[in-house]
Design an enzyme around this catalytic site. Structure first.
Site, short mmCIF file in Angstrom:
data_model
loop_
_atom_site.label_atom_id
_atom_site.label_comp_id
_atom_site.label_asym_id
_atom_site.label_seq_id
_atom_site.Cartn_x
_atom_site.Cartn_y
_atom_site.Cartn_z
N ARG A 39 -12.04 9.73 -11.50
CA ARG A 39 -11.80 8.32 -11.18
C ARG A 39 -12.66 7.98 -9.96
O ARG A 39 -12.33 8.37 -8.84
CB ARG A 39 -10.30 8.13 -10.89
CG ARG A 39 -9.95 6.98 -10.00
CD ARG A 39 -8.47 6.78 -9.88
NE ARG A 39 -7.71 7.77 -9.11
CZ ARG A 39 -7.75 7.96 -7.80
NH1 ARG A 39 -8.58 7.26 -7.05
NH2 ARG A 39 -6.99 8.88 -7.22
N HIS A 73 -7.21 4.73 -6.56
CA HIS A 73 -6.16 4.82 -7.58
C HIS A 73 -5.77 3.44 -8.11
O HIS A 73 -5.62 3.22 -9.30
CB HIS A 73 -4.92 5.51 -6.97
CG HIS A 73 -3.69 5.40 -7.81
ND1 HIS A 73 -3.50 6.15 -8.94
CD2 HIS A 73 -2.59 4.61 -7.69
CE1 HIS A 73 -2.33 5.84 -9.49
NE2 HIS A 73 -1.77 4.91 -8.75
N TYR A 91 -8.57 10.65 1.52
CA TYR A 91 -8.27 11.96 0.93
C TYR A 91 -9.42 12.61 0.15
O TYR A 91 -9.24 13.68 -0.42
CB TYR A 91 -7.01 11.90 0.04
CG TYR A 91 -7.05 10.85 -1.07
CD1 TYR A 91 -7.67 11.13 -2.30
CD2 TYR A 91 -6.48 9.59 -0.89
CE1 TYR A 91 -7.69 10.18 -3.31
CE2 TYR A 91 -6.51 8.64 -1.91
CZ TYR A 91 -7.11 8.94 -3.11
OH TYR A 91 -7.14 8.00 -4.11
C1 LIG Z 1 8.12 9.22 -11.78
C2 LIG Z 1 7.09 8.54 -10.93
N1 LIG Z 1 6.75 9.09 -9.75
C3 LIG Z 1 5.79 8.49 -8.99
C4 LIG Z 1 5.17 7.34 -9.42
C5 LIG Z 1 4.10 6.69 -8.57
N2 LIG Z 1 2.80 6.94 -9.24
C6 LIG Z 1 2.23 5.99 -10.00
S1 LIG Z 1 0.79 6.52 -10.67
C7 LIG Z 1 0.93 8.03 -9.92
C8 LIG Z 1 -0.13 9.06 -10.09
C9 LIG Z 1 -0.16 9.66 -11.43
O1 LIG Z 1 -1.26 10.54 -11.49
P1 LIG Z 1 -1.83 11.03 -12.87
O2 LIG Z 1 -0.71 11.31 -13.81
O3 LIG Z 1 -2.79 12.11 -12.61
O4 LIG Z 1 -2.57 9.74 -13.44
P2 LIG Z 1 -3.82 8.96 -12.81
O5 LIG Z 1 -3.24 7.80 -12.05
O6 LIG Z 1 -4.57 9.90 -11.95
O7 LIG Z 1 -4.63 8.51 -13.97
C10 LIG Z 1 2.09 8.10 -9.16
C11 LIG Z 1 2.50 9.28 -8.38
C12 LIG Z 1 5.59 6.80 -10.65
N3 LIG Z 1 5.03 5.69 -11.15
N4 LIG Z 1 6.51 7.42 -11.39
#
Ligand SMILES: Cc1ncc(C[n+]2csc(CCOP(=O)(O)OP(=O)(O)O)c2C)c(N)n1
Ligand SMILES: [Mg+2]
Length: 347
Positions: free
Chosen positions: A261, A265, A274
């Protein structure tokens, strides 16, 4: 079953016959590029609209276009199911949502097909293409996708389900429960991890103790496949094989597309805290849209004049969607209770 290792390609030199060997026409290869480009231009505009304070939030699919268009190409639109996640802009465009649809969602305006402006932006849903609405807690779509696949198996049709998620989401119990259920019942579902190496600020080595998401597949009795997520044709190849396996009734597959990415985010994140700029710049050399463009040029299917025409058309469509959504009305207040509690009997 160990995850199949696939070498990550260098910036792609021409391999002109690759798409034809995969059964794709020249027109389809060009269309894949077009959809990746359209998604990129739409996404860039969404960032700008956020920075102009026109919209409240944006979460981006930039860098994931090859993984998404390649995968969506392996599905039968309107027949198979997609239980997406918030980065799937290119995936939903490929499956029939329009820039206007996606902009209505971003602005939270009436007519937003995802939720009638009830959900946050990029919580995609589109009934005509069997794109299912997801909740915000990550990974909840995974056991739900297994549930849809269980219903398909019960009814005996040849539909399949693809569900998408990031590598960070595999730390949730839902991921393991969803895969376990699908493995036991040999369900027609493809678990498609778009591994961009971060969960917001948390790098992969702090998310999991194994090297590859695909390594988890062995625990649930299904194949785990790793694919170069910046190469649309390789993603198509992997998903096509997984979809065929599911349709034959042989069960689920876990596919891990390794990607990156290159943007924060979401609109509310500052990724400079980071990771280094050098790391981001290194990955930009493997930008999936540029790699696909180079591939088509090498195959003699795209020249500078065509490329400029594609760009002009994308800009025109994005301008149109932007204006359309900006000028669209907000839903009336009473719509807040429609499609939520409205169908329930009055207490
Ligand atoms: C259960 C839960 N914990 C925390 C969050 C906050 N959150 C939203 S997106 C995210 C990161 C997810 O990372 P990844 O699965 O690697 O997907 P990416 O965003 O990198 O595509 C987090 C921690 C959430 N939405 N749901
Ligand atoms: Mg991630």
């Amino acid at each position: 079953m160990a995850a199949a290792q696939v070498k990550m390609a260098e910036p792609q030199t021409s391999a002109p016959a690759k798409h034809r060997a995969l059964g794709l026409s020249d027109e389809q290869a060009r269309e894949m590029y077009w959809l990746m480009l359209l998604s990129r231009r739409l996404d860039e505009r969404m960032w700008i609209l956020h920075r102009q304070h026109e919209v409240a939030f944006h979460i981006s699919g930039i860098g994931h276009e090859a993984a998404q268009v390649g995968a969506a190409y392996a599905l039968k639109r309107g027949h198979d199911w997609l239980h997406p996640y918030y980065r799937d802009i290119a995936m939903t465009l490929t499956l029939g949502m329009t820039p206007r649809d996606l902009m209505l969602g971003l602005f939270g305006k009436a007519g937003d097909p995802s939720s009638g402006a009830k959900q946050m932006p990029e919580h995609f849903a589109f009934r005509a293409s069997k794109i299912v609405s997801s909740s915000s807690p990550v990974a909840t779509q995974i056991p739900q996708a297994s549930g849809i696949a269980f219903a398909i198996k019960y009814k005996g049709t040849d539909e399949v389900v693809v569900t998408c998620f990031g590598e960070g989401s595999t730390a949730q119990g839902d991921f393991h429960e969803g895969l376990n259920w699908a493995g036991i019942h040999k369900l027609p579902v493809i678990f498609y991890c778009q591994n961009n190496q971060y969960a917001i600020s948390v790098p992969q080595e702090k998310e999991m103790a194994v090297k590859n998401v695909a390594d988890y597949a062995a625990s649930y009795g299904m194949p785990g496949v790793i694919v170069d997520g910046n190469d649309a044709l390789e993603c198509f190849r992997a998903l096509r094989a997984a979809v065929a396996r599911a349709r034959r009734g042989e069960g689920p597959t876990l596919v891990e597309a390794k990607t990156y990415r290159p943007v924060p985010h979401s609109s509310d994140d500052d990724d400079r805290t980071y990771r280094s700029r050098a790391e981001v710049e290194e990955w930009k050399k493997r930008d999936p849209v540029l790699l696909m463009k180079k591939y088509l040029e090498g195959a003699g299917l795209l020249d500078e004049a065509n490329a400029q025409a594609y760009d002009a058309r994308a800009k025109q469509m994005v301008d149109d969607a932007n204006e359309f959504a900006k000028n669209a009305p907000y839903p009336p207040g009473e719509d807040a209770i429609k499609g939520v509690w409205g169908a329930l009997p009055k207490l």
